[in-house]
Write a protein that holds these residues in place. Structure first.
Motif, short mmCIF file in Angstrom:
data_model
loop_
_atom_site.label_atom_id
_atom_site.label_comp_id
_atom_site.label_asym_id
_atom_site.label_seq_id
_atom_site.Cartn_x
_atom_site.Cartn_y
_atom_site.Cartn_z
N VAL A 200 0.79 -1.22 -0.15
CA VAL A 200 0.04 -0.08 0.02
C VAL A 200 0.80 1.33 0.02
CG1 VAL A 200 -1.91 1.04 1.16
CG2 VAL A 200 -1.76 -1.47 1.40
N VAL A 201 0.83 1.94 -1.09
CA VAL A 201 1.61 3.31 -1.13
C VAL A 201 0.88 4.42 -1.26
CG1 VAL A 201 3.55 2.01 -1.78
CG2 VAL A 201 1.91 2.87 -3.56
N SER A 202 1.40 5.78 -1.18
CA SER A 202 0.59 6.68 -1.26
C SER A 202 0.98 7.49 -2.65
CB SER A 202 0.75 7.69 -0.25
OG SER A 202 2.34 8.17 -0.17
N ILE A 203 0.39 8.50 -3.26
CA ILE A 203 0.50 9.38 -4.19
C ILE A 203 1.69 10.33 -3.83
CG2 ILE A 203 -0.04 10.77 -6.08
CD1 ILE A 203 -0.78 7.68 -6.07
N GLU A 204 3.00 10.23 -4.72
CA GLU A 204 3.74 11.46 -4.42
C GLU A 204 4.14 12.19 -5.64
OE1 GLU A 204 7.04 9.67 -2.19
OE2 GLU A 204 5.73 9.23 -0.22
N ARG A 205 4.08 13.46 -5.64
CA ARG A 205 4.36 14.20 -7.02
C ARG A 205 3.90 13.26 -8.43
NH1 ARG A 205 8.94 14.28 -3.90
NH2 ARG A 205 9.76 12.42 -4.79
N GLY A 206 2.81 12.91 -8.00
CA GLY A 206 1.90 12.54 -9.06
C GLY A 206 2.17 11.10 -9.59
N PHE A 213 6.32 6.03 -12.53
CA PHE A 213 5.05 5.99 -13.45
C PHE A 213 4.00 7.04 -12.87
CE2 PHE A 213 7.02 1.61 -14.27
CZ PHE A 213 7.19 1.61 -15.76
N THR A 214 3.86 7.86 -13.78
CA THR A 214 2.73 8.92 -13.36
C THR A 214 1.72 8.37 -13.21
OG1 THR A 214 4.15 10.66 -14.33
CG2 THR A 214 1.89 11.26 -13.87
N ILE A 215 0.65 8.74 -12.32
CA ILE A 215 -0.69 8.36 -12.28
C ILE A 215 -1.53 9.42 -13.06
CG2 ILE A 215 -2.61 7.96 -10.64
CD1 ILE A 215 -0.46 5.95 -10.27
N PRO A 216 -2.47 9.10 -14.02
CA PRO A 216 -3.42 10.10 -14.55
C PRO A 216 -4.15 10.88 -13.62
CG PRO A 216 -3.63 7.79 -15.85
CD PRO A 216 -2.87 7.62 -14.32
N ARG A 237 0.45 -2.43 -6.72
CA ARG A 237 0.17 -1.86 -5.37
C ARG A 237 -1.02 -1.26 -5.27
NH1 ARG A 237 5.97 -0.79 -6.12
NH2 ARG A 237 7.09 -1.90 -4.73
N ILE A 238 -1.61 -1.22 -3.78
CA ILE A 238 -2.81 -0.42 -3.61
C ILE A 238 -2.47 0.81 -3.40
CG2 ILE A 238 -4.66 -0.26 -1.90
CD1 ILE A 238 -4.37 -3.54 -1.29
N LEU A 239 -3.12 1.93 -3.59
CA LEU A 239 -2.88 3.23 -3.80
C LEU A 239 -3.76 4.07 -2.90
CD1 LEU A 239 -2.42 3.85 -7.55
CD2 LEU A 239 -0.53 3.70 -6.05
N VAL A 240 -3.34 5.00 -2.08
CA VAL A 240 -4.06 6.07 -1.21
C VAL A 240 -3.41 7.30 -1.56
CG1 VAL A 240 -4.29 4.10 0.52
CG2 VAL A 240 -2.27 5.62 0.67
N ALA A 243 -2.63 12.77 1.61
CA ALA A 243 -3.45 13.29 2.82
C ALA A 243 -3.73 12.25 3.77
CB ALA A 243 -4.54 14.30 2.33
N LEU A 244 -4.16 11.23 3.25
CA LEU A 244 -4.77 10.02 4.17
C LEU A 244 -3.33 9.46 4.67
CD1 LEU A 244 -7.30 7.29 3.55
CD2 LEU A 244 -5.01 6.64 4.04
N ALA A 245 -2.46 9.30 3.91
CA ALA A 245 -1.21 8.68 4.15
C ALA A 245 -0.73 9.57 5.39
CB ALA A 245 -0.23 8.35 2.94
N LEU A 246 -0.44 10.76 5.25
CA LEU A 246 0.10 11.54 6.26
C LEU A 246 -0.68 11.51 7.27
CD1 LEU A 246 2.48 13.59 6.76
CD2 LEU A 246 0.68 15.46 6.10
N GLU A 247 -2.17 11.56 7.55
CA GLU A 247 -2.90 11.21 8.57
C GLU A 247 -2.49 10.11 9.55
OE1 GLU A 247 -6.79 11.92 7.21
OE2 GLU A 247 -6.49 13.81 6.70
N GLU A 248 -2.39 9.03 8.65
CA GLU A 248 -2.23 7.82 9.51
C GLU A 248 -0.68 7.56 9.75
OE1 GLU A 248 -4.95 5.79 9.98
OE2 GLU A 248 -5.93 7.58 8.86
#
Length: 259
Positions: A200-206, A213-216, A237-240, A243-248
């Motif tokens: 499980v990973v977060s989105i960082e800089r797109g 690989f950029t997420i659309p 990988r599952i994406l979050v 903001a959610l990642a930082l809170e958790e």
């Protein structure tokens, strides 16, 4: 938190990300130990093997010594028989009896020669095995010293990390119970297939963390809405969202700070 059936997608994502943070922390602790537990196990196996070999060699030395004693005793018996036959030769009445006794004496002498040859071979075997015993003892002492050092090193690390690891393992089990079986199975499958264990990973800089690989943009919006489970099409990988990642992460940091 709500029961598994009542959990919203967002709650599932939070629980998954929390589980990932905990499991990553466990991975980090175990990485500190590195190969030490395996090294200790291997050394213990080597020590056990060398100990058994030494015992076997020492038992063989005792057995050979007994064989030598038996051979020496047999020589004494053959010598006594020769003495007896020599005495009997003095009292024979004809050549046939004399020749018969001479053959007996010759047989006893051959038996003595054979026993002496076997004793010589057994003594050579003793010398060889004694050298092997000494070499094995030296190797065993070396391995025991190395094992003691490695065990001490491992015990020091374990003393520093075991309490935290036990706590984290309990928390990991707690969070696993919050996640439905299919989603948990997917998490474990992904975690087992990627080198760093990040399922499980977060989105960082797109882009997904650790990926180039950029997420659309539309997908990023869907991830941020937290309405469904979305995976990275490249890594699986599952994406979050960030903001959610930082809170958790902040929540987990507070939990870990209590240790």
């Amino acid at each position: 938190m709500a029961t598994t059936k009542e959990m919203s997608v967002e709650e599932k994502l939070r629980a998954l990300y929390d589980l990932q943070i905990i499991d990553t922390r466990i991975d980090e602790i175990r990485n500190v130990r590195g190969e030490l537990p395996l090294e200790v196990d291997d050394l213990e196996d080597e020590v056990a093997g060398l100990t058994i070999r030494l015992e076997k060699l020492q038992n063989e030395l005792v057995s050979i010594d007994e064989q030598i004693k038996t051979k020496k005793s047999a020589i004494e018996e053959h010598q006594a028989a020769i003495k007896k036959y020599n005495e009997q030769q003095k009292e024979v009445r004809n050549n046939r009896e004399f020749n018969s006794l001479s053959k007996e004496i010759e047989f006893q002498e051959l038996e003595i020669q054979l026993a002496e040859k076997q004793i010589k071979e057994l003594k050579a075997s003793i010398e060889f095995k004694k050298n092997v015993v000494e070499t094995s003892k030296e190797k065993l002492e070396e391995k025991l010293t190395h094992l003691t050092h490695k065990k001490s090193e491992l015990n020091d690390i374990m003393a520093e990390t075991q309490k935290e690891e036990n706590f984290l393992l309990e928390k990991s089990a707690e969070y696993e119970k919050m996640i439905d079986e299919r989603l948990l199975a997917a998490y474990k499958r992904i975690r087992g297939s990627v080198r760093n264990g990040l399922a499980v990973v977060s989105i960082e800089r797109g882009a997904s963390a650790g990926s180039y690989f950029t997420i659309p943009p539309q997908t990023q919006v869907e991830i941020a809405s937290r309405k469904k489970i979305i995976t990275d099409e490249h890594s699986g990988r599952i994406l979050v969202d960030n903001a959610l990642a930082l809170e958790e992460k902040n929540k987990m940091d507070e939990l870990f700070a209590k240790l």
